[in-house]
Design a protein around this motif. Structure first.
Motif, short mmCIF file in Angstrom:
data_model
loop_
_atom_site.label_atom_id
_atom_site.label_comp_id
_atom_site.label_asym_id
_atom_site.label_seq_id
_atom_site.Cartn_x
_atom_site.Cartn_y
_atom_site.Cartn_z
N GLY A 95 0.80 -1.21 0.00
CA GLY A 95 0.00 0.00 0.00
C GLY A 95 0.83 1.26 0.00
O GLY A 95 0.38 2.30 0.47
N ARG A 145 -1.05 9.57 0.40
CA ARG A 145 -0.80 9.34 1.82
C ARG A 145 0.56 9.93 2.17
O ARG A 145 1.57 9.58 1.58
N LEU A 151 0.22 0.13 4.79
CA LEU A 151 -1.13 -0.09 5.28
C LEU A 151 -1.14 -1.26 6.25
O LEU A 151 -0.30 -2.17 6.16
N LYS A 155 -5.96 -4.16 5.51
CA LYS A 155 -6.41 -3.18 4.53
C LYS A 155 -5.75 -3.38 3.17
O LYS A 155 -6.07 -2.66 2.23
N ARG A 156 -4.87 -4.35 3.05
CA ARG A 156 -4.14 -4.53 1.80
C ARG A 156 -4.98 -5.28 0.78
O ARG A 156 -5.92 -6.00 1.13
N GLN A 248 -4.94 -1.54 -7.16
CA GLN A 248 -5.32 -1.69 -5.75
C GLN A 248 -6.72 -2.28 -5.59
O GLN A 248 -7.51 -1.87 -4.74
#
Length: 264
Positions: A95, A145, A151, A155-156, A248
């Motif tokens: 991330g 970010r 991350l 959350k990946r 993503q």
């Protein structure tokens, strides 16, 4: 898929990635102390000299970077532009946008850890431009970010899934495993002779999302030997992983796989 130049987990906290207060270091060799770097498609000598002069360390492989990541070490990737190398994908799996060489140069100039956001590498244009491909909605949140930390695992992009990895090359299998685990997934490594209907020593095809192969030759091996009592497990090449990481999100198995590596 590009090759890297060398030929070849702990969850972060909820406020992960907050950069420490920026102030010039008393000693230049303390600026990047504790940071580890992978270099892909940049002048290795220039980058390595900058990193080591500020106390950082250059790692040679994604396998070693993965081992350090599991220990909670800070690992960053330096690149020249959007790429499909495994080192580049290592960063996206976590991330994090890879950073341009200018990040290191500015850290040295200011003698401190600078804001990385101006040095993030923008999303590339697809090589296949026969039809419009929209900018992935999650990309802006990735590159904007203002963090240097990855991350949280949950959350990946591949989090919560299990994948099988298959390659005749042990090194390729290790690289694939490292990248996919960094993307938050669990990995089952199949032996070169194994197929999607392999023996009881191997996991059942129903246990994993798909079989990821390093290249088309690896994907062809075993593709025809599936059990009639089980659904056929999809076998995909690394390009599928590349597109998942670049956008993503999980992409379909049957859709075209793009390399988003041209500069707009």
């Amino acid at each position: 898929i590009e090759e890297d130049d060398d030929d070849d987990d702990d969850d972060a906290s909820e406020d992960d990635g907050v950069i420490p207060a920026r102030r010039p270091a008393k000693r230049l060799r303390d600026v990047l102390k504790g940071f580890h770097f992978l270099l892909t498609k940049v002048d290795a000598k220039v980058a390595a000299d900058l990193i080591t002069s500020m106390g950082g360390k250059v790692e040679e492989s994604v396998e070693e970077a993965h081992r350090l990541s599991i220990k909670g070490c800070d690992v960053l990737v330096i690149a020249d532009r959007p790429r499909t190398t495994k080192k580049y994908m290592f960063s996206l799996a976590r991330g994090l946008s890879p950073l341009k060489l200018g990040f290191l140069q500015e850290c040295r100039r200011q003698r401190m850890l600078v804001d990385p956001s101006p040095f993030t590498i923008p999303f590339g244009v697809p090589l296949d431009q026969t039809k419009a491909v929209p900018l992935p909605s999650r990309w802006n949140s990735l590159v904007e970010r203002n963090f240097l930390q990855p991350l949280a695992q949950r959350k990946r992009v591949l989090s919560g899934r299990t994948f099988a990895v298959s390659s005749v090359s042990p090194k390729a299998s290790r690289q694939l495993k490292a990248i996919i685990q960094e993307a938050g997934a669990k990995v089952v490594v199949l032996e070169p002779s194994s197929s999607s209907s392999s023996s009881s020593k191997q996991a059942s095809p129903d246990d994993y999302y798909c079989v990821i192969c390093n290249n088309a030759d690896d994907a062809a091996k075993g593709s025809s030997s599936s059990s009639s009592k089980r659904k056929r497990t999809e076998r995909v090449v690394f390009a599928w992983v590349v597109e998942c990481l670049q956008t993503q999100k999980l992409v379909g198995f049957q859709t075209a796989h793009y390399d988003f590596t041209l500069i707009a």
